[in-house]
Write a protein that holds these residues in place. Sequence first.
Motif, PDB file in Angstrom:
ATOM      1  N   GLU A  76       0.816  -1.267   0.013  1.00  0.00           N
ATOM      2  CA  GLU A  76       0.007   0.006   0.079  1.00  0.00           C
ATOM      3  C   GLU A  76       0.784   1.217   0.156  1.00  0.00           C
ATOM      4  OE1 GLU A  76      -3.390   1.860   3.116  1.00  0.00           O
ATOM      5  OE2 GLU A  76      -2.961  -0.164   3.042  1.00  0.00           O
ATOM      6  N   VAL A  77       0.430   2.321  -0.661  1.00  0.00           N
ATOM      7  CA  VAL A  77       1.099   3.498  -0.746  1.00  0.00           C
ATOM      8  C   VAL A  77       0.267   4.655  -0.201  1.00  0.00           C
ATOM      9  CG1 VAL A  77       2.201   5.382  -1.916  1.00  0.00           C
ATOM     10  CG2 VAL A  77       2.623   2.910  -2.663  1.00  0.00           C
ATOM     11  N   SER A  78       0.369   5.578   0.732  1.00  0.00           N
ATOM     12  CA  SER A  78      -0.279   6.690   1.152  1.00  0.00           C
ATOM     13  C   SER A  78       0.454   7.848   0.718  1.00  0.00           C
ATOM     14  CB  SER A  78      -0.548   6.511   2.749  1.00  0.00           C
ATOM     15  OG  SER A  78       0.443   6.737   3.535  1.00  0.00           O
ATOM     16  N   ALA A  79      -0.097   8.972   1.198  1.00  0.00           N
ATOM     17  CA  ALA A  79       0.393  10.151   0.778  1.00  0.00           C
ATOM     18  C   ALA A  79       1.828  10.344   1.552  1.00  0.00           C
ATOM     19  CB  ALA A  79      -0.338  11.582   1.490  1.00  0.00           C
ATOM     20  N   ASP A  80       2.017   9.611   2.874  1.00  0.00           N
ATOM     21  CA  ASP A  80       3.295   9.805   3.581  1.00  0.00           C
ATOM     22  C   ASP A  80       3.983   8.505   3.746  1.00  0.00           C
ATOM     23  OD1 ASP A  80       1.459   8.790   5.130  1.00  0.00           O
ATOM     24  OD2 ASP A  80       1.675  10.130   6.743  1.00  0.00           O
ATOM     25  N   ARG A  94       6.661  -3.778   6.958  1.00  0.00           N
ATOM     26  CA  ARG A  94       7.476  -2.488   7.205  1.00  0.00           C
ATOM     27  C   ARG A  94       6.640  -1.286   6.547  1.00  0.00           C
ATOM     28  NH1 ARG A  94      12.915  -3.532   4.447  1.00  0.00           N
ATOM     29  NH2 ARG A  94      13.076  -1.336   5.364  1.00  0.00           N
ATOM     30  N   ILE A  95       6.896  -0.164   7.288  1.00  0.00           N
ATOM     31  CA  ILE A  95       6.315   0.885   6.965  1.00  0.00           C
ATOM     32  C   ILE A  95       7.429   1.836   6.745  1.00  0.00           C
ATOM     33  CG2 ILE A  95       4.790   3.160   7.468  1.00  0.00           C
ATOM     34  CD1 ILE A  95       3.309   1.134   9.235  1.00  0.00           C
ATOM     35  N   ALA A  96       7.750   2.440   5.573  1.00  0.00           N
ATOM     36  CA  ALA A  96       8.842   3.375   5.209  1.00  0.00           C
ATOM     37  C   ALA A  96       8.156   4.865   4.679  1.00  0.00           C
ATOM     38  CB  ALA A  96       9.742   2.987   4.084  1.00  0.00           C
ATOM     39  N   PRO A  97       8.282   5.922   5.795  1.00  0.00           N
ATOM     40  CA  PRO A  97       7.914   7.196   5.399  1.00  0.00           C
ATOM     41  C   PRO A  97       8.435   7.650   4.069  1.00  0.00           C
ATOM     42  CG  PRO A  97       8.928   6.846   7.699  1.00  0.00           C
ATOM     43  CD  PRO A  97       9.131   5.966   7.039  1.00  0.00           C
ATOM     44  N   MET A  98       7.700   8.760   3.435  1.00  0.00           N
ATOM     45  CA  MET A  98       8.057   9.042   2.136  1.00  0.00           C
ATOM     46  C   MET A  98       9.576   9.890   2.276  1.00  0.00           C
ATOM     47  SD  MET A  98       6.434   7.965  -0.473  1.00  0.00           S
ATOM     48  CE  MET A  98       5.224   7.268  -0.751  1.00  0.00           C
ATOM     49  N   SER A  99       9.613  10.473   3.515  1.00  0.00           N
ATOM     50  CA  SER A  99      10.818  11.146   3.782  1.00  0.00           C
ATOM     51  C   SER A  99      12.350  10.535   3.704  1.00  0.00           C
ATOM     52  CB  SER A  99      10.595  12.071   4.943  1.00  0.00           C
ATOM     53  OG  SER A  99      10.395  11.083   5.851  1.00  0.00           O
ATOM     54  N   ARG A 100      11.983   9.247   3.796  1.00  0.00           N
ATOM     55  CA  ARG A 100      13.246   8.222   3.861  1.00  0.00           C
ATOM     56  C   ARG A 100      13.440   7.848   2.547  1.00  0.00           C
ATOM     57  NH1 ARG A 100      15.926   8.305   8.836  1.00  0.00           N
ATOM     58  NH2 ARG A 100      16.221   6.020   8.781  1.00  0.00           N
ATOM     59  N   THR A 124      15.405   3.078   1.271  1.00  0.00           N
ATOM     60  CA  THR A 124      15.258   3.795   2.104  1.00  0.00           C
ATOM     61  C   THR A 124      16.452   4.011   3.026  1.00  0.00           C
ATOM     62  OG1 THR A 124      14.493   2.458   4.030  1.00  0.00           O
ATOM     63  CG2 THR A 124      12.822   3.174   2.235  1.00  0.00           C
ATOM     64  N   ALA A 125      16.402   5.192   3.695  1.00  0.00           N
ATOM     65  CA  ALA A 125      17.706   5.435   4.791  1.00  0.00           C
ATOM     66  C   ALA A 125      17.482   4.490   5.897  1.00  0.00           C
ATOM     67  CB  ALA A 125      17.846   7.039   5.188  1.00  0.00           C
ATOM     68  N   SER A 126      17.444   3.292   5.778  1.00  0.00           N
ATOM     69  CA  SER A 126      16.872   2.307   6.839  1.00  0.00           C
ATOM     70  C   SER A 126      18.091   1.356   7.121  1.00  0.00           C
ATOM     71  CB  SER A 126      15.686   1.920   6.887  1.00  0.00           C
ATOM     72  OG  SER A 126      15.662   0.754   7.586  1.00  0.00           O
TER      73      SER A 126
END
Length: 160
Positions: A76-80, A94-100, A124-126
Motif C-alpha cells: 500500500e502507498v499513502s500520501a506519507d 514494514r512502513i517507510a515514510p516518504m521522507s526516507r 530507504t535510509a534504513s
Amino acid sequence: MSQLRDPAHRVSPRARLMWHVETGITALVVAIGLGVAAVLLGPDGLRWWLLALAVVVCATVAVVVPQWRYAVHRWEVSADAVYTQRGWWAQERRIAPMSRVQTVDLAQGPLARLFGLATVTVTTASAAGPLQIEGLDRPVALALVNELTRKADLVEGDAT
C-alpha cells in the motif's frame, strides 16, 4: 497508516503461478539431487523410501509455498508512507515514510518477464534495507515507480 494492519493491495494473481513455477523448478532440482543421493548412498532397504520421501516433500513445498506467499504478500502507498507485507515462513511488515525514500527501482527477471510481472524496490535510509514489492503487474509496477518518485520528490521539496 501508522498501525500495522494488512496493506490494502494484493500482488497480481499471476505472481502465484510464477511462484509455483519457480518453486517447482527448485523442488525438481532438489528432488533429483536427493534421488541421486538416495540411490547412490542410501541403505538398500531404505533407498526407495528416501526417494519417495524426497519427492513428496519437494512436491508439497512446490504446491504450498506459493499459495502461502500469495496470501501474505500485500502493499500500500499513502500520501506519507510505503507499507509492505511479505514472506511465507518468516513474515515481515514494514512502513517507510516518504521522507526516507532514496531510490525506487523496477526489476524483472526472466520468469517475471514471461508472466508480465515486475518487482519494485524502495531503498530507504534504513538499516533494515530496502522494501520490495514482488509480483506486480508490469503496468502497475511502472505506475507505482512513477507515483513513489513523484511523492518522494514532493516530500523532499517540502523539506528544503
